[in-house]
Design a protein around this motif. Structure first.
Motif, PDB file in Angstrom:
ATOM      1  N   ARG A   1       0.834  -1.212   0.000  1.00 52.01           N
ATOM      2  CA  ARG A   1       0.000   0.000   0.000  1.00 52.01           C
ATOM      3  C   ARG A   1       0.869   1.263   0.000  1.00 52.01           C
ATOM      4  O   ARG A   1       0.414   2.326  -0.403  1.00 52.01           O
ATOM      5  N   GLN A   2       2.120   1.113   0.445  1.00 50.16           N
ATOM      6  CA  GLN A   2       3.069   2.227   0.427  1.00 50.16           C
ATOM      7  C   GLN A   2       3.920   2.230  -0.843  1.00 50.16           C
ATOM      8  O   GLN A   2       4.853   3.020  -0.968  1.00 50.16           O
ATOM      9  N   GLY A   3       3.640   1.300  -1.748  1.00 45.95           N
ATOM     10  CA  GLY A   3       4.340   1.271  -3.030  1.00 45.95           C
ATOM     11  C   GLY A   3       5.580   0.390  -3.068  1.00 45.95           C
ATOM     12  O   GLY A   3       6.325   0.416  -4.049  1.00 45.95           O
ATOM     13  N   GLN A   4       5.806  -0.403  -2.020  1.00 47.75           N
ATOM     14  CA  GLN A   4       6.986  -1.270  -1.984  1.00 47.75           C
ATOM     15  C   GLN A   4       6.633  -2.656  -2.527  1.00 47.75           C
ATOM     16  O   GLN A   4       5.782  -3.342  -1.963  1.00 47.75           O
ATOM     17  N   ASP A   5       7.290  -3.069  -3.596  1.00 46.07           N
ATOM     18  CA  ASP A   5       7.087  -4.402  -4.151  1.00 46.07           C
ATOM     19  C   ASP A   5       7.586  -5.423  -3.133  1.00 46.07           C
ATOM     20  O   ASP A   5       8.711  -5.318  -2.627  1.00 46.07           O
ATOM     21  N   THR A   6       6.771  -6.405  -2.841  1.00 50.43           N
ATOM     22  CA  THR A   6       7.036  -7.319  -1.728  1.00 50.43           C
ATOM     23  C   THR A   6       6.666  -8.746  -2.095  1.00 50.43           C
ATOM     24  O   THR A   6       5.714  -8.972  -2.841  1.00 50.43           O
ATOM     25  N   ARG A   7       7.390  -9.695  -1.551  1.00 46.05           N
ATOM     26  CA  ARG A   7       7.069 -11.111  -1.701  1.00 46.05           C
ATOM     27  C   ARG A   7       7.098 -11.775  -0.328  1.00 46.05           C
ATOM     28  O   ARG A   7       7.954 -11.470   0.496  1.00 46.05           O
ATOM     29  N   VAL A   8       6.173 -12.702  -0.110  1.00 44.75           N
ATOM     30  CA  VAL A   8       6.182 -13.545   1.090  1.00 44.75           C
ATOM     31  C   VAL A   8       6.639 -14.927   0.654  1.00 44.75           C
ATOM     32  O   VAL A   8       6.111 -15.488  -0.296  1.00 44.75           O
ATOM     33  N   GLN A   9       7.634 -15.445   1.365  1.00 45.51           N
ATOM     34  CA  GLN A   9       8.068 -16.820   1.154  1.00 45.51           C
ATOM     35  C   GLN A   9       7.864 -17.572   2.459  1.00 45.51           C
ATOM     36  O   GLN A   9       8.176 -17.060   3.538  1.00 45.51           O
ATOM     37  N   THR A  10       7.345 -18.776   2.349  1.00 51.08           N
ATOM     38  CA  THR A  10       7.015 -19.546   3.539  1.00 51.08           C
ATOM     39  C   THR A  10       7.661 -20.925   3.509  1.00 51.08           C
ATOM     40  O   THR A  10       7.793 -21.531   2.444  1.00 51.08           O
ATOM     41  N   ALA A  11       8.049 -21.374   4.683  1.00 53.02           N
ATOM     42  CA  ALA A  11       8.663 -22.700   4.812  1.00 53.02           C
ATOM     43  C   ALA A  11       7.623 -23.812   4.719  1.00 53.02           C
ATOM     44  O   ALA A  11       7.973 -24.965   4.524  1.00 53.02           O
ATOM     45  N   LEU A  12       6.351 -23.464   4.883  1.00 55.15           N
ATOM     46  CA  LEU A  12       5.256 -24.414   4.685  1.00 55.15           C
ATOM     47  C   LEU A  12       4.613 -24.093   3.345  1.00 55.15           C
ATOM     48  O   LEU A  12       4.257 -22.948   3.091  1.00 55.15           O
ATOM     49  N   GLU A  13       4.460 -25.085   2.512  1.00 52.12           N
ATOM     50  CA  GLU A  13       3.909 -24.822   1.184  1.00 52.12           C
ATOM     51  C   GLU A  13       2.433 -24.472   1.272  1.00 52.12           C
ATOM     52  O   GLU A  13       1.638 -25.207   1.860  1.00 52.12           O
ATOM     53  N   MET A  14       2.092 -23.317   0.707  1.00 48.33           N
ATOM     54  CA  MET A  14       0.711 -22.857   0.577  1.00 48.33           C
ATOM     55  C   MET A  14       0.642 -21.948  -0.642  1.00 48.33           C
ATOM     56  O   MET A  14       0.574 -20.726  -0.508  1.00 48.33           O
TER      57      MET A  14
END
Length: 171
Positions: free
Chosen positions: A26-39
């Motif tokens: 929402r502040q304009g920062q491109d972001t990715r979430v990576q998780t150790a549990l597959e979802m």
């Protein structure tokens, strides 16, 4: 059951990561979430090379679900991921109003004093409550400093990123 509660905690970190992702985007920062549990419907699986590529492209990568294994804390996961991506430092923001590492709990002991800097050895010898012992030892062994600071104080994170002294440097 310990294993079950650890998995529930890992899922909680995914929810927090998604909320943080939303706030940053929402502040304009491109972001990715990576998780150790597959979802795959909500986040990418943690893959080191993919995380590095996102960082090279200027994206913020948020790691969630710890290591994906019970009996390992999020502190240990943070240290592990920091080593894997060659991070310069771990930023450990608190939300309890405590602005660094103290000689004792400053909420219980008015005589407690804050360290500007403290060594890994002193943290371990004095059992200072920074991170769990495994994470501290891992950071020590991999030369990853930790900055402990009050995350909720406006401007603190920006000040750290600008190289200013905020909170306590553990190293």
């Amino acid at each position: 059951d310990h294993t079950q509660s650890d998995h529930i905690g890992m899922l909680g970190t995914v929810m927090n990561a998604l909320a943080l992702q939303d706030a940053l985007e929402r502040q304009g920062q491109d972001t990715r979430v990576q998780t150790a549990l597959e979802m795959p419907r909500v986040a990418e699986a943690y893959i080191r090379r993919r995380a590095m590529r996102h960082l090279e492209k200027g994206r913020v990568v948020i790691f969630a679900a710890g290591t994906g294994n019970p009996f390992f804390t999020t502190d240990t996961a943070a240290a592990l991921r920091a080593a894997e991506i060659d991070a310069e430092v771990i930023l450990k923001g608190t939300h309890s109003g405590v602005d660094g590492v103290y000689t004792a709990d400053p909420k219980k002991d008015p005589a407690a004093t804050r360290y500007d800097q403290v060594s890994f050895a002193e943290v371990m010898a004095k059992d200072l409550k920074v991170m769990d012992a495994s994470a501290i030892a891992f950071c020590r062994d991999n030369s990853i400093p930790i900055v402990v600071f009050d995350l909720l104080k406006p401007g603190n994170l920006r000040s750290i990123l600008e190289g200013k002294q905020v909170g306590t440097l553990v190293g």
